[in-house]
Design an enzyme around this catalytic site. Structure first.
Site, PDB file in Angstrom:
ATOM      1  N   ASP A  89       0.964  -1.114   0.144  1.00 22.36           N
ATOM      2  CA  ASP A  89      -0.202   0.106   0.117  1.00 22.36           C
ATOM      3  C   ASP A  89       1.009   1.197   0.328  1.00 22.36           C
ATOM      4  O   ASP A  89       1.761   1.017   0.680  1.00 22.36           O
ATOM      5  CB  ASP A  89      -0.835  -0.322   1.335  1.00 22.36           C
ATOM      6  CG  ASP A  89      -2.148   1.095   1.191  1.00 22.36           C
ATOM      7  OD1 ASP A  89      -2.148   1.872   0.568  1.00 22.36           O
ATOM      8  OD2 ASP A  89      -2.923   0.008   1.537  1.00 22.36           O
ATOM      9  N   SER A 133      -6.629   3.847  -1.508  1.00 22.51           N
ATOM     10  CA  SER A 133      -6.804   2.970  -1.342  1.00 22.51           C
ATOM     11  C   SER A 133      -8.235   2.064  -1.563  1.00 22.51           C
ATOM     12  O   SER A 133      -8.213   0.700  -2.003  1.00 22.51           O
ATOM     13  CB  SER A 133      -6.553   1.738   0.182  1.00 22.51           C
ATOM     14  OG  SER A 133      -5.000   2.821   0.148  1.00 22.51           O
ATOM     15  N   THR A 197      -7.978  -1.390   1.834  1.00 24.29           N
ATOM     16  CA  THR A 197      -6.999  -2.925   1.142  1.00 24.29           C
ATOM     17  C   THR A 197      -7.505  -3.294   1.108  1.00 24.29           C
ATOM     18  O   THR A 197      -8.612  -5.010   0.575  1.00 24.29           O
ATOM     19  CB  THR A 197      -5.664  -2.507   1.094  1.00 24.29           C
ATOM     20  OG1 THR A 197      -5.482  -1.061   0.749  1.00 24.29           O
ATOM     21  CG2 THR A 197      -5.890  -3.902   0.207  1.00 24.29           C
ATOM     22  N   GLU A 362      -2.022  -7.636   2.204  1.00 22.58           N
ATOM     23  CA  GLU A 362      -1.292  -6.312   2.281  1.00 22.58           C
ATOM     24  C   GLU A 362      -0.024  -5.831   3.126  1.00 22.58           C
ATOM     25  O   GLU A 362       0.224  -6.325   4.016  1.00 22.58           O
ATOM     26  CB  GLU A 362      -2.411  -5.400   2.684  1.00 22.58           C
ATOM     27  CG  GLU A 362      -2.270  -3.799   2.418  1.00 22.58           C
ATOM     28  CD  GLU A 362      -2.995  -2.883   3.246  1.00 22.58           C
ATOM     29  OE1 GLU A 362      -3.426  -2.142   2.503  1.00 22.58           O
ATOM     30  OE2 GLU A 362      -3.846  -3.994   4.285  1.00 22.58           O
ATOM     31  N   HIS A 371       1.772   9.158   4.704  1.00 29.76           N
ATOM     32  CA  HIS A 371       0.920   9.985   5.098  1.00 29.76           C
ATOM     33  C   HIS A 371       1.481  11.059   6.252  1.00 29.76           C
ATOM     34  O   HIS A 371       1.167  11.935   6.780  1.00 29.76           O
ATOM     35  CB  HIS A 371      -0.325   8.887   5.518  1.00 29.76           C
ATOM     36  CG  HIS A 371      -1.017   9.197   4.795  1.00 29.76           C
ATOM     37  ND1 HIS A 371      -1.503  10.367   3.484  1.00 29.76           N
ATOM     38  CD2 HIS A 371      -1.345   7.508   4.082  1.00 29.76           C
ATOM     39  CE1 HIS A 371      -2.038   9.230   2.486  1.00 29.76           C
ATOM     40  NE2 HIS A 371      -2.320   7.947   2.981  1.00 29.76           N
ATOM     41  N   ASP A 408      -1.376   0.145  -4.785  1.00 30.94           N
ATOM     42  CA  ASP A 408      -2.524   0.423  -5.510  1.00 30.94           C
ATOM     43  C   ASP A 408      -1.948   2.006  -5.732  1.00 30.94           C
ATOM     44  O   ASP A 408      -3.069   2.739  -6.653  1.00 30.94           O
ATOM     45  CB  ASP A 408      -3.531   0.399  -4.245  1.00 30.94           C
ATOM     46  CG  ASP A 408      -2.664   0.827  -2.294  1.00 30.94           C
ATOM     47  OD1 ASP A 408      -1.164   1.510  -2.644  1.00 30.94           O
ATOM     48  OD2 ASP A 408      -3.274   1.190  -2.056  1.00 30.94           O
ATOM     49  N   HIS A 409      -1.541   2.816  -5.387  1.00 26.24           N
ATOM     50  CA  HIS A 409      -1.070   4.367  -5.155  1.00 26.24           C
ATOM     51  C   HIS A 409       0.400   4.688  -4.883  1.00 26.24           C
ATOM     52  O   HIS A 409       1.032   3.522  -4.578  1.00 26.24           O
ATOM     53  CB  HIS A 409      -2.279   4.799  -5.126  1.00 26.24           C
ATOM     54  CG  HIS A 409      -2.124   4.912  -3.730  1.00 26.24           C
ATOM     55  ND1 HIS A 409      -1.334   5.849  -2.120  1.00 26.24           N
ATOM     56  CD2 HIS A 409      -3.128   4.329  -2.649  1.00 26.24           C
ATOM     57  CE1 HIS A 409      -1.400   4.809  -1.420  1.00 26.24           C
ATOM     58  NE2 HIS A 409      -2.508   4.318  -1.061  1.00 26.24           N
ATOM     59  N   HIS A 488      -1.713  11.133  -1.701  1.00 26.23           N
ATOM     60  CA  HIS A 488      -1.296   9.989  -2.289  1.00 26.23           C
ATOM     61  C   HIS A 488      -0.295  10.891  -3.732  1.00 26.23           C
ATOM     62  O   HIS A 488      -0.247  11.935  -3.869  1.00 26.23           O
ATOM     63  CB  HIS A 488      -2.155   9.105  -2.577  1.00 26.23           C
ATOM     64  CG  HIS A 488      -2.576   8.998  -1.832  1.00 26.23           C
ATOM     65  ND1 HIS A 488      -3.740   7.625  -1.948  1.00 26.23           N
ATOM     66  CD2 HIS A 488      -2.021   7.992  -0.303  1.00 26.23           C
ATOM     67  CE1 HIS A 488      -4.424   6.849  -0.444  1.00 26.23           C
ATOM     68  NE2 HIS A 488      -3.059   7.652   0.055  1.00 26.23           N
TER      69      HIS A 488
END
Length: 571
Positions: A89, A133, A197, A362, A371, A408-409, A488
């Site tokens: 993630d 996500s 996720t 994950e 973050h 995911d990103h 993100h």
């Protein structure tokens, strides 16, 4: 004729350019201005590398060795009996590159970077350029791009909609296809198991935040009880996919227990319906097999290795799991499992399944650390992720087990500054030739690190970061724009594959294509028209089988296109 607004914008740009030129800050044109000579670096450090790298023949030998390895690797058309699907993630390509140096050297490879096939996936969702996500989980698990903040609900439904036609807008995904094919399934995460996720593997929700009934009630206070959306935790216990998961490991106990009940660590739950879903899970699974709930590392490993269980649920913290460095710092290694421990246990639960299995994993804390602008935490989680993949590839066979690794990103992490080889990836990169102050090799475009970057929040007064303790995993790094949480990034993410069907994952593709590639490789997903009842015994038979499947596969795509065209005409 140009609009007044556009004219005003052009005038401002022209005035800005004139002002910059007047101050001697015109845009660099000469190569020497754009790429300073190494001897102009203010922050002097001695490069660290193998002396062999100074010889041209060394690099040619390395290149030839890589070529021979790639050329010798067989392309397998066999169908995969098993699939292990890893999502890092927030693990963008800058994170992968920085993690190599954190591992020890720029020329090292993370375990999944050694996989023979690599591609890129586009991560945007239907209504956002930069995704979250939830919409990405829906794409890479169910094959459909949807709106930001939602799970497995079509983009025609707006986020937080309390009432909508669920039969018409909710859809199934990879783990349900696997279960329908008779395969065992499992999920592992280092986040709350109801988070976006992992939630994407078993739940449909018009809002990713509906992890328990309290959140649903807050957003849908006037909706009749019988019409209210089912919260994500409840779907794990009672949902058609969730209750059939053979193993589910992660954290987030608070969404499973009532507000007046405390968990194993003395933390209260969040549910307002009075239901203890952990006890409910035990009751549901007692009727269909041997089941056990665990809450610590010792119980987890014992339960998994016993080979006596049909179902295993493990929840190891109230909210997200602890970071690796927190587990080490607090000396909780005997109590709190790390990602490798959970993957090892999950494989023990699944590996004897006669029809094979699909395991979703994950590495979720890579994202949460970014973050908060804390790259040391994030890189440590990335290395743990790399170790878990290495463990899975070692424990399984490339002959029958497909492993796919992606993200995911991305995040806004920047790897910059022309640092010398061997320089501490988490240290000072150089000193600015403008204000004479140091800057770090890693920094962020935005986030709370802004307040450790500028004095009194003034972008014209950069702070001297020389005294910062960059060995402290709590230290935030430099950030340009102040935000309560770093965002993100919108660039493509890597897709790495090894095992049967791995060649399908090369090239650049939309993220929502990935689950269909996995389903095709694993011979699951009846609705797509490619599933066959027999598995080939050799590569020639596999090739013939692959050719025979092209027609129904094409027909399925054409039919889907025709349905969409029909809807457009009607509109």
């Amino acid at each position: 004729m140009a609009s007044p607004v556009r004219c005003a914008v052009f005038l401002l740009i022209a005035l800005s350019a004139t002002s910059l030129s007047a101050r001697g800050e015109s845009t660099p044109r000469e190569p020497g201005q754009q790429h300073p000579r190494s001897d102009r670096r203010v922050f002097q450090s001695v490069p660290i590398y193998d002396k062999q790298e100074e010889e041209s023949e060394y690099w040619r030998t390395v290149a030839q060795r890589s070529l021979q390895h790639q050329a010798a690797h067989p392309r397998s058309e066999r169908k995969a009996k098993n699939v292990v699907y890893f999502i890092g993630d927030g693990m963008g390509l800058s994170t992968v590159a920085a993690a190599r140096m954190y591992l020890g050297n720029e020329n090292m490879y993370l375990s999944f970077e050694k996989f023979p096939y690599f591609g890129l996936a586009k991560t945007y969702c239907v209504n956002r350029q930069v995704a979250d996500s939830a919409c990405t989980a829906t794409a890479y698990l169910s094959g459909v791009k949807i709106n930001y903040g939602m799970l497995n609900v079509a983009a025609s439904v707006k986020r937080s909609s309390c009432e909508y036609d669920r039969n018409a807008t909710e859809f199934k995904g990879l783990l349900e296809w696997a279960q329908q094919a008779g395969k065992a399934t499992g999920i592992v995460t280092t986040t709350r198991i109801t988070h976006a996720t992992p939630g994407g593997t078993y739940a449909s929700s018009a809002d990713r935040d509906w992890e328990d009934d309290t959140e649903v009630n807050n957003d849908c206070p006037t909706t009749r009880q019988e019409d209210k959306p089912v919260d994500i935790a409840t779907q794990l216990v009672y949902g058609s996919v969730g209750k059939n998961l053979k193993v589910a490991l992660g954290c987030g106990r608070r969404h499973f227990i009532p507000a007046d009940v405390k968990d194993e660590d003395g933390k209260a739950g969040k549910r307002s319906d009075g239901v203890n879903l952990i006890e409910a899970w035990k009751e549901v699974h007692a009727d269909i097999g041997e089941a056990q709930y665990v809450s610590d590392k010792k119980s987890l490993l014992e339960a998994a290795k016993s080979k006596k269980l049909d179902y295993l649920l493990g929840l190891f913290d109230s909210s997200h799991c602890l970071y690796n460095l927190e587990i080490d710092d607090q000396k909780l290694g005997d109590v709190k499992p790390k990602l490798t421990d959970m993957v090892d246990a999950a494989l023990s639960m699944l590996e004897d399944s006669k029809q094979g299995y699909v395991l979703f994993v994950e590495g979720g804390l890579i994202d949460t650390a970014h973050h908060s602008n804390r790259p040391r935490l994030s890189l440590e989680e990335t290395i743990e992720f790399h170790k878990a993949i290495e463990l899975a590839r070692t424990r399984t066979s490339e002959e029958d087990t497909l492993i796919v690794v992606s993200s995911d990103h991305s995040h806004t992490l920047m790897y910059n500054g022309y640092p010398t080889r061997g320089n501490d990836i988490l240290g000072i990169g150089d000193i600015s030739d403008k204000d004479g102050l140091p800057y770090t090799t890693l920094s962020y475009a935005n986030g709370e690190g802004f307040y450790q970057t500028y004095a009194d929040g003034n972008p014209s007064k950069r702070l001297d970061v020389t005294g910062y303790d960059f060995s402290d995993y709590r230290q935030r790094y430099l950030a340009t724009v102040p935000l309560s949480s770093e965002t993100h990034g919108g660039e493509d993410v890597g897709v790495y594959a090894s095992g049967p069907g791995a060649h399908l994952f090369g090239g650049s593709t939309e993220q929502n294509v990935i689950p269909l590639l996995i389903a095709y490789a694993a011979n699951i997903g009846d609705e797509f028209g490619w599933v066959t009842s027999t598995v080939p015994d050799d590569d020639n038979a596999a090739s013939l089988q692959s050719m025979s499947q092209l027609l129904p596969m094409c027909l399925a795509v054409v039919c889907a296109f025709a349905r969409q065209l029909y809807r457009v005409v009607l509109e």
